[in-house]
Design a protein around this motif. Structure first.
Motif, PDB file in Angstrom:
ATOM      1  N   SER C  60       0.824  -1.207   0.000  1.00  0.00           N
ATOM      2  CA  SER C  60       0.000   0.000   0.000  1.00  0.00           C
ATOM      3  C   SER C  60       0.862   1.262   0.000  1.00  0.00           C
ATOM      4  O   SER C  60       0.365   2.346  -0.258  1.00  0.00           O
ATOM      5  CB  SER C  60      -0.949  -0.010   1.195  1.00  0.00           C
ATOM      6  N   PHE C  61       2.139   1.123   0.295  1.00  0.00           N
ATOM      7  CA  PHE C  61       3.035   2.280   0.249  1.00  0.00           C
ATOM      8  C   PHE C  61       3.788   2.360  -1.080  1.00  0.00           C
ATOM      9  O   PHE C  61       4.751   3.089  -1.221  1.00  0.00           O
ATOM     10  CB  PHE C  61       4.047   2.237   1.394  1.00  0.00           C
ATOM     11  N   GLN C  62       3.360   1.544  -2.038  1.00  0.00           N
ATOM     12  CA  GLN C  62       4.066   1.518  -3.309  1.00  0.00           C
ATOM     13  C   GLN C  62       3.122   1.837  -4.460  1.00  0.00           C
ATOM     14  O   GLN C  62       1.917   1.660  -4.359  1.00  0.00           O
ATOM     15  CB  GLN C  62       4.656   0.124  -3.558  1.00  0.00           C
ATOM     16  N   GLU C  63       3.731   2.322  -5.529  1.00  0.00           N
ATOM     17  CA  GLU C  63       2.971   2.354  -6.768  1.00  0.00           C
ATOM     18  C   GLU C  63       3.342   1.070  -7.479  1.00  0.00           C
ATOM     19  O   GLU C  63       4.435   0.932  -8.041  1.00  0.00           O
ATOM     20  CB  GLU C  63       3.360   3.581  -7.593  1.00  0.00           C
ATOM     21  N   TYR C  64       2.420   0.118  -7.398  1.00  0.00           N
ATOM     22  CA  TYR C  64       2.773  -1.245  -7.747  1.00  0.00           C
ATOM     23  C   TYR C  64       1.841  -1.737  -8.829  1.00  0.00           C
ATOM     24  O   TYR C  64       0.656  -1.887  -8.621  1.00  0.00           O
ATOM     25  CB  TYR C  64       2.631  -2.118  -6.498  1.00  0.00           C
ATOM     26  N   GLY C  65       2.359  -1.950 -10.012  1.00  0.00           N
ATOM     27  CA  GLY C  65       1.528  -2.411 -11.121  1.00  0.00           C
ATOM     28  C   GLY C  65       1.935  -3.794 -11.573  1.00  0.00           C
ATOM     29  O   GLY C  65       2.737  -4.461 -10.921  1.00  0.00           O
ATOM     30  N   LEU C  66       1.403  -4.179 -12.701  1.00  0.00           N
ATOM     31  CA  LEU C  66       1.726  -5.497 -13.250  1.00  0.00           C
ATOM     32  C   LEU C  66       3.220  -5.650 -13.470  1.00  0.00           C
ATOM     33  O   LEU C  66       3.780  -6.715 -13.287  1.00  0.00           O
ATOM     34  CB  LEU C  66       1.008  -5.683 -14.583  1.00  0.00           C
ATOM     35  N   THR C  74      10.508  -3.220  -6.224  1.00  0.00           N
ATOM     36  CA  THR C  74       9.690  -2.357  -5.361  1.00  0.00           C
ATOM     37  C   THR C  74       9.694  -0.943  -5.927  1.00  0.00           C
ATOM     38  O   THR C  74      10.546  -0.575  -6.721  1.00  0.00           O
ATOM     39  CB  THR C  74      10.255  -2.318  -3.934  1.00  0.00           C
ATOM     40  N   ASN C  75       8.710  -0.179  -5.495  1.00  0.00           N
ATOM     41  CA  ASN C  75       8.561   1.168  -6.035  1.00  0.00           C
ATOM     42  C   ASN C  75       7.819   2.028  -5.018  1.00  0.00           C
ATOM     43  O   ASN C  75       6.632   2.300  -5.153  1.00  0.00           O
ATOM     44  CB  ASN C  75       7.788   1.075  -7.368  1.00  0.00           C
ATOM     45  N   TYR C  76       8.537   2.413  -3.971  1.00  0.00           N
ATOM     46  CA  TYR C  76       7.865   3.095  -2.861  1.00  0.00           C
ATOM     47  C   TYR C  76       7.472   4.522  -3.211  1.00  0.00           C
ATOM     48  O   TYR C  76       8.216   5.246  -3.858  1.00  0.00           O
ATOM     49  CB  TYR C  76       8.758   3.092  -1.614  1.00  0.00           C
ATOM     50  N   VAL C  77       6.279   4.897  -2.791  1.00  0.00           N
ATOM     51  CA  VAL C  77       5.827   6.269  -2.996  1.00  0.00           C
ATOM     52  C   VAL C  77       5.307   6.862  -1.688  1.00  0.00           C
ATOM     53  O   VAL C  77       4.462   7.744  -1.690  1.00  0.00           O
ATOM     54  CB  VAL C  77       4.714   6.342  -4.059  1.00  0.00           C
ATOM     55  N   ALA C  78       5.782   6.298  -0.568  1.00  0.00           N
ATOM     56  CA  ALA C  78       5.363   6.775   0.755  1.00  0.00           C
ATOM     57  C   ALA C  78       3.848   6.760   0.878  1.00  0.00           C
ATOM     58  O   ALA C  78       3.198   5.764   0.596  1.00  0.00           O
ATOM     59  CB  ALA C  78       5.953   8.149   1.036  1.00  0.00           C
ATOM     60  N   LEU C  79       3.282   7.894   1.236  1.00  0.00           N
ATOM     61  CA  LEU C  79       1.844   7.908   1.546  1.00  0.00           C
ATOM     62  C   LEU C  79       0.981   8.350   0.372  1.00  0.00           C
ATOM     63  O   LEU C  79      -0.200   8.639   0.548  1.00  0.00           O
ATOM     64  CB  LEU C  79       1.600   8.836   2.744  1.00  0.00           C
ATOM     65  N   ASP C  80       1.550   8.366  -0.816  1.00  0.00           N
ATOM     66  CA  ASP C  80       0.802   8.885  -1.972  1.00  0.00           C
ATOM     67  C   ASP C  80      -0.556   8.216  -2.171  1.00  0.00           C
ATOM     68  O   ASP C  80      -1.552   8.891  -2.424  1.00  0.00           O
ATOM     69  CB  ASP C  80       1.623   8.710  -3.262  1.00  0.00           C
ATOM     70  N   ASN C  81      -0.565   6.888  -2.077  1.00  0.00           N
ATOM     71  CA  ASN C  81      -1.826   6.185  -2.301  1.00  0.00           C
ATOM     72  C   ASN C  81      -2.888   6.632  -1.307  1.00  0.00           C
ATOM     73  O   ASN C  81      -4.036   6.875  -1.669  1.00  0.00           O
ATOM     74  CB  ASN C  81      -1.627   4.673  -2.177  1.00  0.00           C
ATOM     75  N   TYR C  82      -2.462   6.714  -0.035  1.00  0.00           N
ATOM     76  CA  TYR C  82      -3.421   7.103   1.001  1.00  0.00           C
ATOM     77  C   TYR C  82      -3.881   8.538   0.790  1.00  0.00           C
ATOM     78  O   TYR C  82      -5.053   8.863   0.954  1.00  0.00           O
ATOM     79  CB  TYR C  82      -2.799   6.944   2.393  1.00  0.00           C
ATOM     80  N   ARG C  83      -2.926   9.389   0.435  1.00  0.00           N
ATOM     81  CA  ARG C  83      -3.268  10.791   0.207  1.00  0.00           C
ATOM     82  C   ARG C  83      -4.320  10.881  -0.904  1.00  0.00           C
ATOM     83  O   ARG C  83      -5.281  11.618  -0.813  1.00  0.00           O
ATOM     84  CB  ARG C  83      -1.997  11.555  -0.194  1.00  0.00           C
ATOM     85  N   GLU C  84      -4.102  10.065  -1.945  1.00  0.00           N
ATOM     86  CA  GLU C  84      -5.035  10.124  -3.070  1.00  0.00           C
ATOM     87  C   GLU C  84      -6.424   9.606  -2.685  1.00  0.00           C
ATOM     88  O   GLU C  84      -7.435  10.210  -3.035  1.00  0.00           O
ATOM     89  CB  GLU C  84      -4.468   9.304  -4.224  1.00  0.00           C
ATOM     90  N   ILE C  85      -6.433   8.507  -1.949  1.00  0.00           N
ATOM     91  CA  ILE C  85      -7.734   7.939  -1.560  1.00  0.00           C
ATOM     92  C   ILE C  85      -8.473   8.895  -0.644  1.00  0.00           C
ATOM     93  O   ILE C  85      -9.633   9.241  -0.867  1.00  0.00           O
ATOM     94  CB  ILE C  85      -7.527   6.601  -0.824  1.00  0.00           C
ATOM     95  N   LEU C  86      -7.767   9.317   0.425  1.00  0.00           N
ATOM     96  CA  LEU C  86      -8.450  10.138   1.427  1.00  0.00           C
ATOM     97  C   LEU C  86      -8.799  11.510   0.871  1.00  0.00           C
ATOM     98  O   LEU C  86      -9.717  12.166   1.350  1.00  0.00           O
ATOM     99  CB  LEU C  86      -7.569  10.275   2.682  1.00  0.00           C
ATOM    100  N   GLY C  87      -8.057  11.950  -0.151  1.00  0.00           N
ATOM    101  CA  GLY C  87      -8.343  13.254  -0.725  1.00  0.00           C
ATOM    102  C   GLY C  87      -9.405  13.202  -1.813  1.00  0.00           C
ATOM    103  O   GLY C  87      -9.794  14.238  -2.342  1.00  0.00           O
ATOM    104  N   SER C  88      -9.865  12.000  -2.147  1.00  0.00           N
ATOM    105  CA  SER C  88     -10.820  11.955  -3.256  1.00  0.00           C
ATOM    106  C   SER C  88     -12.249  12.087  -2.754  1.00  0.00           C
ATOM    107  O   SER C  88     -12.649  11.469  -1.776  1.00  0.00           O
ATOM    108  CB  SER C  88     -10.641  10.663  -4.054  1.00  0.00           C
ATOM    109  N   GLU C  89     -12.975  12.912  -3.456  1.00  0.00           N
ATOM    110  CA  GLU C  89     -14.367  13.152  -3.091  1.00  0.00           C
ATOM    111  C   GLU C  89     -15.181  11.868  -3.212  1.00  0.00           C
ATOM    112  O   GLU C  89     -16.133  11.639  -2.487  1.00  0.00           O
ATOM    113  CB  GLU C  89     -14.923  14.205  -4.054  1.00  0.00           C
TER     114      GLU C  89
END
Lengths: 439, 275, 323
Positions: C60-66, C74-89
């Motif tokens: 969940s801390f990574q931008e992880y695709g196929l 690995t491809n860590y993006v820190a809290l980006d995923n959470y920021r995007e989810i919690l920031g989405s209307e």
């Protein structure tokens, strides 16, 4: 949802690809020819193959025959595992991640580039060239399997959607000739409606992207265009809008559909059609066999005609089907190719097409179908040959399909949550976000 | 056993009818479509057009369902037995002993139930691969034991906790060892709980689809839930076969329950609930 | 509960005045015993679920695709995923209300209906009780996928039984409505489906619990003149509190992460984003869109919500238990 891939990702991916390309592909295709011809060259080896379930009603008997041929030709054993369509993509993905892929698999055409991009599938271009097959393949299937100049899936079988109709209802409505243009299609809808108000003339299934594309293409529009390796969605172009307006207008203005259809998928539409109360539906050539099995009495009263363009002519229609792909991790690359070659050329290829109701992936084998005078074969063959089209050939389009962007657009229009322009603009935004995430 | 009946007979009859209709309607639909000659065109008809067993024949012959039923039975029975044993031990630990981290353990056990299984598919697949558990019914059984354990532990904890401590203490007073007390006092008393838990474990293992599909590589090891999916094509569905297969999936669970229901009753009479 | 113990006598254990004191093991064995009992559970859960769960959190801390999946990088993006989810209307206006509203309705209805049915079954004679509980089991045993298709058929806006009845009553004009396209209609049908599939568990469990309650308690209460309502609240509920608690907690957990029943309904597999719940959203992000990091983050979010709810439940539960 917004999503930006940092440039780094692309770089990493390229490296990963390069690594897979050189490391995973154990054998050099050019030395494949040295031992061919020997019937026991691969004795003691076993080739594992995944085949999708449900395409051919009697697939296991078919593959018993193929296994015999295969063993006679190579000496190796064939291990065919049938996979249900539901969850198949998940199964591929977990196997790729876990390194437990088979040697060869049937890969749906829209998945081939997706798996090729991540380095899971082997490039077959050289092998196909060497076997002298490259000029005799159905063009649409080649296009769908091509990634970065290489062909990653050997065309196996193809299918296309046209319109099937209920001949009894058409006769009752006094329609003697199948529609060949948009105006005639509307006239047919009106005639069906007028002859019997209980008939649903032409349900517009909201959960089916391949039903709407022929009308976008038929108006001169397109889903997306490519320039310098970047795709741009064009569903909001005036032509595409015209197609969308026509298609959804059949339901919203001409009463060709029913509210329930706004959430139907193709199976639901077919289900409604065989109840006998539906005039016509967009349906694939494989549904003819399904109808014969589910409603044998009805098989006599169906007809088919190619989806028309606005001004008359055969509209573009998505050319679907399957490739046979060889996985890079397979230690038996040469043996795998022997199998792919056996399956996609000659008697086994034609037998499969006949039994499954699909078209073969070899152009020369397809010719017989085009010349056919079977009223339930010829219209599909014509649609395929004159109108066979691909959806944007990029793994990113797999994401768009996964997001059901087009279906969501259709449903928003059909339930009148949005106008055609609003819905198209929204879909284009989503698609462009996904397209740009890969560059 | 005499139960207090406050309801008049008519109310009871109506209640029984209501329960039966509500509970059985989908199953009725499933079975009646499975034997309908014209299954794909049934529409809203309450009664099938004509009776046929051809869908069942197709499912059993071409679909290879007999094999899937056997595989599922192995996996489900294995799951029931192992998870009941393991969970009962754990339930006694958390219900009867006070030790540090007890509550933390309870939350931890439950925590693994909270994760959406779909998100676990890939990590669990990789883990199972590392443990050499792929493509084996035993491996799948162990995974299902893990799925049903949190539930089973919590469930049995409730039943163990409902047994008054005094009963146990009476046994100690009488000089029974802990093991003896467990076998002859606790076990019979929580038997109904074990039964309810077993039903749950059985159904979990019996109906699970995505892990069975991804973990098993040979089609002859597939379980019934995977077998059912064979009758859904890419854009079509074979409804007669789907419903016949569903009926074959449902039946063994009901049979399992009918068998085990008797144990539920005998568990009661063996227990100390009668005055 | 102390009032109940005195009336019980365990079978097979005599109680005589001359018996000796209980044989208690030495203290170290008493201390290690709970851990020994727990060990098999902890090993299985730790290896098979906790470790993969840790991997989900890691993802969940990574931008992880196929691509990452295939290459194992690995491809860590820190809290980006959470920021995007919690920031989405979308999360706040659609997915979260869907998830919570649906789960609350399902839990209340499942536990309520299940309890009612259990009480009712407990009043019946042995034969009818067996018949009814077997019927209830059938409802539970029908595979969720099949059950969902049956409910979808039942509510088919064109040919379904419900539409037919309503149209013959003149309430609707079939062909003009499609309740699957409407968020409320969609979830009403989903709720019916989930409650139907979930109430047997509650009913069977509570029935099992009811059968462990000593009959004498009720007899004594009747002699004291307590009516059925009072007997339920004064005897049944306190006696079965642990069972009610576990049934409610588990139902809550399951109903928050319902997946199959939503995904298989028209529009639930992606065509209608208005009807996603957290489970479906997570799956679509991961498997349909190939954004495994994002899907994992949504799954972690769902797990977190459930963790908070469970801890609150347990606070109340243990407060009373520990007294």
């Amino acid at each position: 949802m917004k999503r930006r891939f940092p440039a780094l990702v692309a770089g990493v991916a390229v490296l990963a690809l390069a690594a897979c390309g050189s490391g995973g592909n154990g054998s050099d295709p050019t030395d494949a020819g040295t031992g061919s011809g020997a019937g026991t060259q691969y004795e003691g080896e076993t080739l594992t193959v995944w085949i999708m379930e449900g395409t051919n009603p009697d697939a296991s008997a078919f593959f018993d025959g193929v296994a015999e041929d295969f063993t006679a030709q190579t000496g190796a054993e064939l291990d065919v595992q049938f996979q249900p369509w539901a969850g198949a993509h998940d199964k591929f993905v977990t196997s790729i991640a876990g390194g437990t892929v088979p040697d060869v698999a049937e890969v749906g055409t829209t998945w081939t580039t997706e798996f090729a991009e991540i380095g899971a599938l082997a490039d077959l271009t050289d092998r196909i060239d060497e076997a002298g097959l490259s000029d005799d393949l159905v063009e649409g299937l080649v296009e769908a399997g091509t990634f970065d100049g290489g062909l990653y899936g050997m065309p196996w079988y193809a299918g296309v959607r046209s319109i099937i109709y209920n001949t009894e209802l058409f006769e009752a409505a006094g329609i003697t000739e199948p529609p060949t243009s948009w105006d005639e299609l509307i006239a047919a809808v009106d005639a069906l409606k007028a002859s019997n108000p209980d008939v649903i003339p032409f349900p517009i299934a909201g959960d089916s992207q391949f039903g709407v594309f022929p009308f976008v293409w038929g108006a001169g529009g397109d889903i997306a265009t490519e320039a310098d390796g970047t795709w741009t969605a064009t569903l909001d172009s005036p032509e595409a809008i015209e197609g969308l307006e026509y298609y959804t207008g059949l339901a919203l203005e001409h009463g060709s559909s029913t509210a329930a259809a706004s959430t139907w998928n193709e199976a639901d539409a077919l289900q409604a059609f065989i109840q006998g109360n539906v005039g016509m539906i967009v349906a694939g050539n494989w549904t003819v066999g399904r109808i014969a099995a589910d409603a044998p009495d009805m098989a006599e009263t169906i007809g088919a005609f190619p989806i028309p363009t606005r001004d008359g002519g055969v509209a573009g229609s998505f050319l679907g089907g399957s490739h046979l792909g060889i996985f890079n991790e397979s230690p038996n690359q040469d043996l795998a190719w022997e199998f792919v070659n056996l399956m996609t050329t000659g008697d086994d290829a034609t037998a499969w097409a006949e039994e499954s109701g699909y078209f073969p992936g070899q152009a020369s084998a397809l010719e017989a179908y085009v010349a056919s005078d079977d009223p339930l074969v010829a219209p599909f063959a014509q649609q395929m040959l004159e109108g066979g089209r691909s959806v944007p050939v990029t793994g990113l389009y797999g994401q768009i399909q996964g997001a059901k962007t087009v279906e969501a657009m259709l449903q928003n229009i059909l339930t009148e949550r949005s106008t055609v322009e609003e819905a198209a603009t929204e879909a284009v935004t989503v698609m462009n976000e996904i397209f740009s995430s890969g560059s | 056993m005499r139960r207090k009946g406050a309801l008049p007979a008519i109310g009871r009859t109506l209640g029984v009818i209501a329960v039966l209709v509500f509970a059985l309607f989908p199953a009725y639909w499933m079975i009646s479509t499975a034997v309908d000659t014209d299954a794909a065109r049934r529409g809203a008809a309450l009664v099938p057009t004509a009776f046929t067993l051809s869908h069942f024949e197709r499912v059993l012959d071409d679909g290879g369902f007999a094999l899937f039923l056997r595989n599922s039975a192995i996996v489900a029975v294995g799951t029931v037995v192992v998870s009941a044993l393991v969970a009962l031990l754990a339930a006694v630990a958390v219900a009867r002993f006070t030790f540090s981290f007890r509550k933390a353990m309870l939350v931890l056990i439950l925590l693994v139930q909270m994760v959406p299984l779909e998100a676990l598919v890939i990590p669990l697949f990789l883990q199972a691969r590392n443990l050499q558990m792929l493509n084996s019914l035993l491996g799948l059984t162990i995974v299902y034991v893990a799925f049903s354990l949190p539930f089973a532990v919590w469930m049995l904890r409730g039943f163990v906790a409902a047994v008054p401590k005094e009963v146990e203490e009476a046994a100690y007073v009488d000089g029974a060892s802990w093991g003896r007390m467990f076998r002859s006092i606790l076990l019979p008393l929580v038997a109904p709980g074990v039964v309810a838990t077993s039903v749950f474990s059985f159904i979990t293992a019996w109906n699970e689809f995505i892990f069975a599909l991804t973990f098993l590589q040979d089609a002859d090891k597939y379980t019934v839930a995977v077998g059912l999916q064979r009758f859904f094509g890419q854009n079509t569905a074979d409804w007669g076969a789907v419903m016949a297969a569903s009926t074959l999936i449902t039946l063994p669970v009901v049979v399992f329950f009918v068998i085990i229901q008797r144990r539920l009753a005998s568990g009661l009479s063996a227990g100390a609930v009668k005055g | 509960m102390s009032t109940t113990g005195s009336v019980r006598v365990a079978p097979g254990v005599s109680r005589g005045p001359g018996d000796h004191a209980p044989r208690r093991p030495p203290p170290w064995r008493r201390a290690s015993r709970p851990w020994l009992l727990l060990a098999p559970t902890l090993v299985i859960l730790g290896v098979l679920l906790l470790w993969p769960l840790a991997r989900v959190v890691n993802l969940s801390f990574q931008e992880y695709g196929l691509r990452q999946l295939a290459s194992g990088e690995t491809n860590y993006v820190a809290l980006d995923n959470y920021r995007e989810i919690l920031g989405s209307e979308y999360l706040w206006t659609v997915v979260l209300p869907n998830t919570v509203g649906f789960a609350v309705a399902c839990v209340v209805l499942t536990v309520g209906l299940g309890t009612l049915v259990a009480l009712f079954l407990n009043m019946l004679g042995t034969v009818w009780r067996s018949v009814c509980s077997t019927a209830i089991m059938v409802a539970w045993a029908v595979p969720a996928i099949t059950g969902t298709y049956v409910w979808v058929w039942l509510f088919d806006p064109l040919n379904g039984l419900v539409a037919n009845v309503l149209s013959s009553l003149g309430v609707i004009d079939p062909g003009t409505v499609n309740w699957f396209a409407d968020r409320f209609g969609f979830y009403s049908i989903a709720t019916l489906n989930v409650v139907h599939h979930g109430f047997p568990f509650v009913a069977i469990t509570i029935l099992a619990g009811l059968m462990t309650v000593p009959v004498e308690l009720y007899e004594a209460a009747i002699m004291d003149g307590a009516n059925a309502w009072r007997r339920f609240w004064q005897i049944t509920v306190p006696m079965l509190k642990p069972i009610f608690a576990v049934v409610t907690i588990l139902s809550t957990i399951w109903d928050f992460k319902v997946f199959t029943q939503i995904y298989l309904m028209p529009g639930g597999n992606g065509g209608n984003a208005e009807v996603f719940n957290l489970g479906v959203w997570s799956y679509i992000q991961s498997f349909a869109q190939g954004k495994y990091g994002m899907g994992s983050a949504i799954a972690v979010l769902l797990t977190g919500i459930l963790l908070v709810i469970t801890v609150v439940y347990m606070r109340t539960l243990f407060k009373e238990e520990d007294r």
